[in-house]
Enzyme design. Structure first.
Site, PDB file in Angstrom:
ATOM      1  N   GLY A  17      22.721   9.606 -49.017  1.00 36.61           N
ATOM      2  CA  GLY A  17      21.496   9.406 -48.230  1.00 36.61           C
ATOM      3  C   GLY A  17      20.524  10.540 -48.458  1.00 36.61           C
ATOM      4  O   GLY A  17      20.715  11.639 -47.947  1.00 36.61           O
ATOM      5  N   VAL A  18      19.485  10.271 -49.248  1.00 38.57           N
ATOM      6  CA  VAL A  18      18.563  11.345 -49.643  1.00 38.57           C
ATOM      7  C   VAL A  18      17.186  11.026 -49.073  1.00 38.57           C
ATOM      8  O   VAL A  18      16.206  10.915 -49.792  1.00 38.57           O
ATOM      9  CB  VAL A  18      18.495  11.482 -51.185  1.00 38.57           C
ATOM     10  CG1 VAL A  18      18.294  12.939 -51.566  1.00 38.57           C
ATOM     11  CG2 VAL A  18      19.731  10.943 -51.858  1.00 38.57           C
ATOM     12  N   GLY A  19      17.115  10.893 -47.743  1.00 34.61           N
ATOM     13  CA  GLY A  19      15.888  10.489 -47.076  1.00 34.61           C
ATOM     14  C   GLY A  19      15.106  11.660 -46.507  1.00 34.61           C
ATOM     15  O   GLY A  19      15.053  12.756 -47.103  1.00 34.61           O
TER      16      GLY A  19
ATOM     17  N   LYS B  90      18.610  10.883 -21.008  1.00 31.11           N
ATOM     18  CA  LYS B  90      18.318   9.785 -21.930  1.00 31.11           C
ATOM     19  C   LYS B  90      17.739   8.634 -21.126  1.00 31.11           C
ATOM     20  O   LYS B  90      17.986   8.529 -19.916  1.00 31.11           O
ATOM     21  CB  LYS B  90      19.632   9.328 -22.580  1.00 31.11           C
ATOM     22  CG  LYS B  90      19.469   8.584 -23.858  1.00 31.11           C
ATOM     23  CD  LYS B  90      19.325   9.509 -25.055  1.00 31.11           C
ATOM     24  CE  LYS B  90      19.012   8.740 -26.311  1.00 31.11           C
ATOM     25  NZ  LYS B  90      18.818   9.602 -27.471  1.00 31.11           N
TER      26      LYS B  90
ATOM     27  N   VAL C 206      15.558  13.758 -44.180  1.00 26.83           N
ATOM     28  CA  VAL C 206      16.295  15.019 -44.002  1.00 26.83           C
ATOM     29  C   VAL C 206      17.061  15.372 -45.282  1.00 26.83           C
ATOM     30  O   VAL C 206      17.046  16.522 -45.737  1.00 26.83           O
ATOM     31  CB  VAL C 206      17.289  14.931 -42.815  1.00 26.83           C
ATOM     32  CG1 VAL C 206      18.016  16.269 -42.650  1.00 26.83           C
ATOM     33  CG2 VAL C 206      16.578  14.558 -41.518  1.00 26.83           C
TER      34      VAL C 206
HETATM   35  P1  NAD Z   1      15.982   8.264 -43.517  1.00 28.82           P
HETATM   36  O1  NAD Z   1      15.939   6.828 -43.169  1.00 28.82           O
HETATM   37  O2  NAD Z   1      14.719   8.971 -43.901  1.00 28.82           O
HETATM   38  O3  NAD Z   1      17.006   8.481 -44.737  1.00 28.82           O
HETATM   39  C1  NAD Z   1      18.250   7.865 -44.815  1.00 28.82           C
HETATM   40  C2  NAD Z   1      18.579   7.634 -46.294  1.00 28.82           C
HETATM   41  O4  NAD Z   1      19.896   7.081 -46.346  1.00 28.82           O
HETATM   42  C3  NAD Z   1      17.637   6.631 -46.961  1.00 28.82           C
HETATM   43  O5  NAD Z   1      17.280   7.095 -48.250  1.00 28.82           O
HETATM   44  C4  NAD Z   1      18.464   5.341 -47.023  1.00 28.82           C
HETATM   45  O6  NAD Z   1      18.151   4.539 -48.149  1.00 28.82           O
HETATM   46  C5  NAD Z   1      19.883   5.873 -47.093  1.00 28.82           C
HETATM   47  N1  NAD Z   1      20.868   4.976 -46.479  1.00 28.82           N
HETATM   48  C6  NAD Z   1      20.740   4.263 -45.332  1.00 28.82           C
HETATM   49  N2  NAD Z   1      21.863   3.577 -45.080  1.00 28.82           N
HETATM   50  C7  NAD Z   1      22.719   3.865 -46.081  1.00 28.82           C
HETATM   51  C8  NAD Z   1      24.039   3.469 -46.381  1.00 28.82           C
HETATM   52  N3  NAD Z   1      24.696   2.614 -45.599  1.00 28.82           N
HETATM   53  N4  NAD Z   1      24.628   3.978 -47.484  1.00 28.82           N
HETATM   54  C9  NAD Z   1      23.960   4.837 -48.288  1.00 28.82           C
HETATM   55  N5  NAD Z   1      22.695   5.260 -48.059  1.00 28.82           N
HETATM   56  C10 NAD Z   1      22.086   4.769 -46.976  1.00 28.82           C
HETATM   57  O7  NAD Z   1      16.716   8.969 -42.282  1.00 28.82           O
HETATM   58  P2  NAD Z   1      16.759  10.527 -41.916  1.00 28.82           P
HETATM   59  O8  NAD Z   1      15.696  10.815 -40.919  1.00 28.82           O
HETATM   60  O9  NAD Z   1      16.847  11.349 -43.159  1.00 28.82           O
HETATM   61  O10 NAD Z   1      18.126  10.587 -41.110  1.00 28.82           O
HETATM   62  C11 NAD Z   1      19.376  10.544 -41.783  1.00 28.82           C
HETATM   63  C12 NAD Z   1      20.510  10.703 -40.769  1.00 28.82           C
HETATM   64  O11 NAD Z   1      20.340  11.932 -40.063  1.00 28.82           O
HETATM   65  C13 NAD Z   1      20.580   9.616 -39.699  1.00 28.82           C
HETATM   66  O12 NAD Z   1      21.943   9.406 -39.361  1.00 28.82           O
HETATM   67  C14 NAD Z   1      19.850  10.239 -38.524  1.00 28.82           C
HETATM   68  O13 NAD Z   1      20.277   9.694 -37.288  1.00 28.82           O
HETATM   69  C15 NAD Z   1      20.297  11.682 -38.661  1.00 28.82           C
HETATM   70  N6  NAD Z   1      19.398  12.655 -38.021  1.00 28.82           N
HETATM   71  C16 NAD Z   1      18.084  12.747 -38.393  1.00 28.82           C
HETATM   72  C17 NAD Z   1      17.260  13.673 -37.775  1.00 28.82           C
HETATM   73  C18 NAD Z   1      15.819  13.824 -38.178  1.00 28.82           C
HETATM   74  O14 NAD Z   1      15.204  14.832 -37.801  1.00 28.82           O
HETATM   75  N7  NAD Z   1      15.253  12.891 -38.926  1.00 28.82           N
HETATM   76  C19 NAD Z   1      17.773  14.516 -36.775  1.00 28.82           C
HETATM   77  C20 NAD Z   1      19.121  14.425 -36.430  1.00 28.82           C
HETATM   78  C21 NAD Z   1      19.930  13.487 -37.073  1.00 28.82           C
END
Ligand code: NAD
Length: 351
Positions: free
Chosen positions: A179-181, A79, A183
């Protein structure tokens, strides 16, 4: 530019870089390269002291060793952190200096995006070192990790369902997702396609309502959602959601979400175990992105088919974690750590 090594027990190489010309003050930690070059993101944060930055880089690089060992990426753990204010410190010259710092590790450390680092920054890093991943697809990179993370989560959910109720049939099962983002949404759609009923919530409630209308998900308010009865609870938003307050109130058989650091503290894995809730350790189930990057840095180069097949092995990795947890009567979090150590030891023994 001045690069100084810092001796830290249990770490292969840790170094500090100071460059007066660009204002770069950075640390790189390579925890372990038994299984391959140490890959891990670069983050830029306004740490209050170098000690705080060192603590972070050591903790995160070790975490990457474990994540990659369980995921069988052929990578080790590393890291890097840059100390400073992301709003004022960034410049192409600073990132070129960071590239030279990375280059001084001779390929032992490979970088990627992390907090406050974007593709433009990585492009500047790339001018002075080739040990960079996560550039654009056109440059031979593996691209956006989210779809791979989602696919891996779905495979992990199958293994988790088998552990919780003895079958990976989701027909008539309910999944509650926070959290429906990037991923969460594709993961939800895969579960729905496999027969599950989805209940979703998001801090952005209007967005959740729109998704609900579009895809036929039930939408609930985010506040207090974790009490809702379901088969799988899928935290896909943020860390620390599972804690002393929420765990006693969960009404699910299993937890399988993509969010990082979902447990507030490691002991919360034991609380889940005591409640009989199967917990898919976050860094095992959400490893699809790093597995994809592992294929990018393999000698053969990036190949989508190979990447997808490897991501699907998250199912087997979780089966292995659950087997160790049952064998040793420990939490699944502890079991994933033990599995990682066993894999590293086995590689050392045959080296
Ligand atoms: P993203 O920002 O696209 O989606 C997150 C969603 O959660 C959004 O819709 C947001 O509005 C919602 N959100 C944020 N804070 C919130 C809260 N306090 N309460 C309720 N909803 C909330 O992020 P992502 O890329 O989908 O990642 C989601 C999680 O997965 C994160 O913890 C990230 O570290 C982890 N992650 C992501 C990846 C990746 O490939 N993107 C890989 C490993 C881990």
């Amino acid at each position: 530019m001045e690069i100084t090594e810092i001796q830290v027990d249990g770490y292969e190489k840790v170094a500090r870089c100071r460059d007066d010309e660009t204002g770069l003050h950075a640390l790189i930690a390579v925890h372990d390269t038994t299984l391959g070059p140490a890959l891990g993101g670069m983050r830029l944060l306004p740490y209050v002291s170098e000690d705080e930055a060192l603590f972070d880089v050591l903790r995160l690089s070790k975490g990457m060793t474990y994540k990659s060992a369980v995921a069988q990426t052929g990578l080790g753990g590393g890291k890097s952190v840059i100390i400073g204010d992301p709003a004022t410190l960034k410049s192409p010259a600073l990132f070129r200096a960071m590239g030279r710092f990375i280059e001084s590790f001779g390929g032992k450390y490979i970088t990627a995006e992390d907090m406050n680092i974007g593709i433009a920054d990585l492009n500047s890093v790339h001018e002075t070192t080739k040990h960079v991943t996560g550039l654009s697809r056109e440059e031979g990179s593996s691209g956006n990790p989210s779809p791979y993370t989602a696919r891996g989560c779905f495979q992990g959910a199958r293994a988790t369902a088998e552990e919780a109720w003895g079958s990976d049939d989701f027909t008539g099962r309910t999944v509650l997702m926070q959290g429906v983002g990037a991923v969460g949404l594709p993961y939800a759609l895969m579960l729905q396609k496999a027969g599950a009923k989805l209940i979703i919530c998001d801090i952005n409630h209007d967005y959740a309502l729109r998704l609900g209308a579009e895809h036929g998900f039930e939408v609930v308010p985010d506040s207090g959602h974790y009490k809702i009865e379901c088969d799988i609870y899928a935290p896909c938003a943020r860390g620390a959601g599972l804690n002393d307050e929420t765990i006693p109130e969960l009404n699910c058989k299993a937890v399988a979400g993509c969010a990082n650091n979902v447990l507030l503290e490691e002991r919360h894995a034991n609380m889940l175990k005591e409640r009989g809730i199967v917990y898919a350790p976050d860094y095992v189930i959400n490893a699809g992105g790093i597995i994809n990057v592992g294929v990018e840095v393999s000698p053969e180069g990036y190949n989508e088919e190979v990447a997808l097949a490897k991501v699907d092995r998250i199912y087997d990795n979780l089966k292995a974690v659950y087997a160790v947890a049952r064998r040793d009567n420990i939490s699944t979090h502890e079991a994933s750590g033990r599995l990682a150590e066993e894999r590293i030891e086995a590689a050392r023994a045959t080296a």
